[in-house]
Design an enzyme around this catalytic site. Structure first.
Site, short mmCIF file in Angstrom:
data_model
loop_
_atom_site.label_atom_id
_atom_site.label_comp_id
_atom_site.label_asym_id
_atom_site.label_seq_id
_atom_site.Cartn_x
_atom_site.Cartn_y
_atom_site.Cartn_z
N CYS A 133 0.86 -1.18 0.00
CA CYS A 133 0.00 0.00 0.00
C CYS A 133 0.91 1.24 0.00
CB CYS A 133 -0.96 -0.01 1.19
SG CYS A 133 -0.18 0.24 2.79
N GLU A 134 0.32 2.39 0.12
CA GLU A 134 1.09 3.62 0.04
C GLU A 134 2.05 3.79 1.22
OE1 GLU A 134 0.24 8.32 -0.90
OE2 GLU A 134 -1.39 7.04 -0.26
#
Length: 124
Positions: A59-60
């Protein structure tokens, strides 16, 4: 290859709970709030296949399981939540990218632009 299985989705619907959720996001200046993707587990299993396969969640922000002064229980992230959900479904060979895409790009590591035709067994 990679595949994106969203852990969350835009708030869809107008139940009292969803209206309150939208209001809470709006209070903090977020125009497009999200809610849990109710089909995440099914989509994940369909994308990955058997539970013996290795999966990397990205994910980020990436989160961490490391204890720090600011995060005595580690730092939560979407990839860690997805790992937990997959673990509940019997998947054991799970990894996540600590620090997420943010730290990966900050380190100057190569990225390939995502296009819909470039999908495979990489989740989140």
């Amino acid at each position: 290859g990679t595949v994106n299985v969203p852990l969350s989705q835009p708030i869809s619907g107008w139940s009292a709970q969803q209206i309150l959720r939208r209001a809470a996001y709006a209070f903090f200046g977020v125009a497009k709030g999200t809610e849990a993707n109710p089909t995440f587990t099914e989509e994940f299993k369909s994308a990955v296949g058997p539970s013996w396969k290795e999966v990397v969640m990205i994910c980020e922000t990436g989160g961490t399981l490391q204890v720090t002064g600011n995060f005595p229980n580690g730092k939560q992230s979407r990839s860690l939540i997805a790992c937990y959900e997959a673990l509940l479904e019997g998947y054991k060979k799970l990894s996540y990218l600590e620090g997420g895409v943010n730290e990966y790009t900050k380190a100057g590591l190569p990225l390939e632009e995502f296009t819909p035709e470039k999908r495979g067994p990489f989740i989140l």
